[in-house]
Design a protein around this motif. Structure first.
Motif, mmCIF file in Angstrom:
data_model
loop_
_atom_site.group_PDB
_atom_site.id
_atom_site.type_symbol
_atom_site.label_atom_id
_atom_site.label_comp_id
_atom_site.label_asym_id
_atom_site.label_seq_id
_atom_site.Cartn_x
_atom_site.Cartn_y
_atom_site.Cartn_z
ATOM 1 N N LEU A 146 1.100 2.580 -1.592
ATOM 2 C CA LEU A 146 1.555 1.525 -2.482
ATOM 3 C C LEU A 146 0.423 0.518 -2.701
ATOM 4 O O LEU A 146 -0.157 0.021 -1.743
ATOM 5 C CB LEU A 146 2.772 0.841 -1.835
ATOM 6 N N PHE A 147 0.122 0.212 -3.947
ATOM 7 C CA PHE A 147 -0.949 -0.726 -4.339
ATOM 8 C C PHE A 147 -2.289 -0.331 -3.704
ATOM 9 O O PHE A 147 -3.139 -1.184 -3.491
ATOM 10 C CB PHE A 147 -0.600 -2.174 -3.947
ATOM 11 N N GLY A 148 -2.449 0.928 -3.371
ATOM 12 C CA GLY A 148 -3.725 1.362 -2.781
ATOM 13 C C GLY A 148 -3.957 0.841 -1.375
ATOM 14 O O GLY A 148 -5.072 0.911 -0.873
ATOM 15 N N ILE A 149 -2.893 0.297 -0.729
ATOM 16 C CA ILE A 149 -3.059 -0.212 0.634
ATOM 17 C C ILE A 149 -3.341 0.959 1.570
ATOM 18 O O ILE A 149 -2.637 1.976 1.519
ATOM 19 C CB ILE A 149 -1.791 -0.966 1.105
ATOM 20 N N ASN A 150 -4.363 0.821 2.386
ATOM 21 C CA ASN A 150 -4.657 1.828 3.418
ATOM 22 C C ASN A 150 -4.942 3.207 2.820
ATOM 23 O O ASN A 150 -4.548 4.227 3.360
ATOM 24 C CB ASN A 150 -3.464 1.905 4.396
ATOM 25 N N LYS A 151 -5.584 3.200 1.643
ATOM 26 C CA LYS A 151 -5.772 4.484 0.964
ATOM 27 C C LYS A 151 -6.858 5.324 1.624
ATOM 28 O O LYS A 151 -6.732 6.531 1.741
ATOM 29 C CB LYS A 151 -6.124 4.231 -0.495
#
Lengths: 152, 473
Positions: A146-151
């Motif tokens: 989600l939202f590139g968190i921890n991608k």
């Protein structure tokens, strides 16, 4: 450490399923709770909230934050970008292990709500941390960042 | 001080809790119940009933073992056999001694009596095979000695020995490069390296053959993409895979430029020295030696012992931190029986020879190669020769391709056949053209041996000239 063998590519997919792991998990939560209860300055509601919050944060950290495996796999880095939760049972959904690990924080939240006498401040903290660990467990969020968190 | 717990008060609190809270808890309890009843999603494996299985089996018609039998004149059905040693001269069964320009023993190590003697002595002591992979009873002191010698020879911390030249680079690359990484590779790298790249599951970016400018352009493009997504860039390793002397073209790698790019763009440089080991540099150490580039500028050096060293197997050298990783991750190392000790003993002898007389050997080979290159430049107007002058591998290619690989190769095979009649054994470079990333144009691959005399070079030139004239007119 090199791991796997016996047809198993990734031990992270299976060790959560052992009954010993389940028992250790429950025992760990219980030990944490008893430890917090034994601290004199903490009231019972605070001890419960702290148990819940610490459990949820640890759950998030180990299941949804840290990616990859602690051992070396022969999978050419397939699991490198997968969280531990996503590796369980090679990504198969609604397995017994997944259900167990999902139910624990819910039950813990219900208990905490009861023992904190449904006080709003306690409720807010407990519920937010519950969301933190429940949302990433939803099948719809498998491999979703989600939202590139921890991608990466 | 914690107060006494009162169960009655707690239940009172539950009754007094707001409806929002009770509703939420109701939802959560429903969730738990739903989870208890939810069916496990079927795994991707399809389970068939007994009847479906039988139906499928009844429908099944097995494919022929060989899908399309090759035509009877397929070249692979008519391979040539060397009788006796593949030395300076070879016997292809006709009884005629042909000048050998086909096998890759550049330094004629296979013909040195002391190498043979070392192998035989070891054979008497250790037997033929080592009967196991390196990590599983297959390690003998001979293997360890060879590793130590090779590491010392290259001024490196450690070496790791493989039992098959092809699997050296094919295992070494995927031991490090993984899914999500980027590998920059020369478009003409040899097939073993290509298999390694493929097995790594990384993104492969080919740059123009031996063209650092093209690599620089690609790296700049990637740098722009990286600046937009820094997190991704931080999680992505970049590798650069090149050969010292390209087996498929005979060109010498432009290593000095690549080393600059390696530093600038933080690339991990993997260098395949299979051809250049023993053929370049004053100490025979290959391309790094040739350009006087310290080994610290190269992250991993991979090399086959089957070409210049005239033996079997292959090795990687580098820092022990990098190299030791392969002992558990190099698939060719873990899962292949180790190199027969006698072959390792022969290779130790080869290292001895290279250490003692290396400079002279390399100079002699390079002179011969240059002489051969010049002799072959004016073979025929319809062919050209590629490769660096000092490279022991040269490719003769048709100037104008017919547009069809197979007919080009057929023409070249005719030339090879004719050359045999004139007393020279050469070979058409064979490729699995449908599996190669960029299949090189068909060619006759000429290998130069150190011991070639002027007369033999003249013989080779005349034979090939006649052969080409006979076939191409």
């Amino acid at each position: 450490m090199l791991s796997g063998g016996h047809g198993e590519v990734n031990p992270n997919s299976s060790w959560h399923s052992s009954r010993g792991a389940w028992l250790s998990y429950l025992a760990g939560v219980l030990a944490l709770h008893l430890f917090l209860l034994s601290i004199p300055v903490l009231s019972i509601p605070s001890a419960w909230t702290l148990t819940n919050v610490i459990h949820n944060l640890a759950n998030y950290l180990f299941l949804h934050q840290i990616k990859g495996t602690p051992w070396q796999l022969m999978d050419q880095g397939k699991a490198r970008l997968m969280t531990a939760w996503e590796q369980i049972d090679y990504g198969q959904q609604f397995t017994t292990t997944r259900k167990f690990i999902t139910i624990i924080p819910i039950v813990l939240f219900l208990l905490t709500s009861f023992y904190t006498k449904y006080e709003f401040n306690h409720f807010a903290i407990n519920f937010l941390t519950l969301l933190l660990v429940l949302i990433p467990k939803l099948p719809q969020f498998h491999m979703v960042r989600l939202f590139g968190i921890n991608k990466y | 001080m914690a107060s006494q717990w009162n169960v009655y008060e707690s239940f009172q609190a539950l009754l007094q809790a707001g409806p929002y809270h009770l509703a939420l808890e109701g939802v959560l309890v429903m969730c738990v119940l739903w989870l208890f009843t939810a069916k496990k999603k079927p795994s991707k494996m399809v389970r068939l009933t007994k009847k479906e299985e039988e139906d499928l089996l009844a429908d099944w018609t097995p494919e022929p073992l060989v899908p399309q039998p090759p035509p009877l004149d397929h070249p692979n059905l008519h391979t040539r056999t060397v009788y006796g040693k593949a030395g300076q001269y070879v016997d292809l069964g006709t009884g005629q001694k042909l000048l050998n320009l086909a096998t890759q023993s550049f330094l004629n190590m296979g013909e040195r009596p002391e190498v043979e003697e070392a192998a035989v002595t070891c054979l008497h002591g250790y037997g033929v095979g080592s009967c196991g992979p390196r990590g599983f009873y297959g390690t003998t002191d001979v293997h360890l000695n060879l590793e130590e010698r090779l590491a010392a020879f290259f001024n490196c911390e450690a070496a790791v020995l493989y039992s098959y030249g092809f699997s050296t680079s094919a295992s070494a690359v995927p031991a490090y490069a993984k899914n999500g990484d980027i590998i920059y590779a020369d478009e003409c790298i040899n097939f073993a390296l290509q298999r390694g790249l493929q097995a790594s599951r990384s993104r492969i970016v080919y740059f123009k053959h031996n063209d650092p400018d093209d690599l620089h352009r690609l790296l700049k493009e990637q740098a722009i993409a990286d600046a937009k997504d820094q997190k991704r860039a931080n999680a992505t390793r970049k590798f650069l895979v090149v050969e010292g002397v390209y087996f498929n073209t005979g060109e010498v790698c432009a290593l000095p430029e690549l080393v600059v790019l390696r530093r600038q763009y933080k690339l991990r440089l993997f260098l395949d020295e299979s051809v250049s080991f023993g053929t370049l540099g004053p100490h025979c150490r290959g391309i790094t030696d040739h350009f006087n580039i310290p080994m610290t500028e190269v992250d991993l050096l991979m090399c086959s012992l089957e070409l210049g060293a005239g033996g079997n197997g292959g090795f990687c050298v580098g820092t022990s931190f990098v190299v030791e990783h392969q002992r558990l991750s190099g698939l060719g190392y873990c899962f292949s029986a180790s190199l027969p000790p006698m072959l390792a003993a022969a290779s130790i002898k080869v290292v001895d020879i290279l250490e003692e007389e290396g400079a002279g050997l390399v100079q002699q080979l390079q002179d011969t190669s240059t002489q051969m290159h010049r002799a072959l430049t004016t073979l025929h107007t319809k062919v050209n020769i590629t490769g660096a002058e000092l490279s022991p591998i040269k490719h003769i290619r048709l100037n104008e391709s017919s547009g069809d690989r197979q007919s080009d190769e057929a023409v070249l095979r005719q030339v090879v056949q004719k050359a045999e009649e004139y007393g020279v054994a050469v070979t058409v470079a064979s490729y699995l053209s449908d599996r190669e990333a960029n299949a090189p144009q068909p060619s006759i691959r000429i290998t130069v041996h150190k011991n070639l005399t002027d007369a033999q070079i003249d013989t080779a030139r005349d034979a090939l000239t006649h052969a080409f004239t006979d076939v191409l007119g």
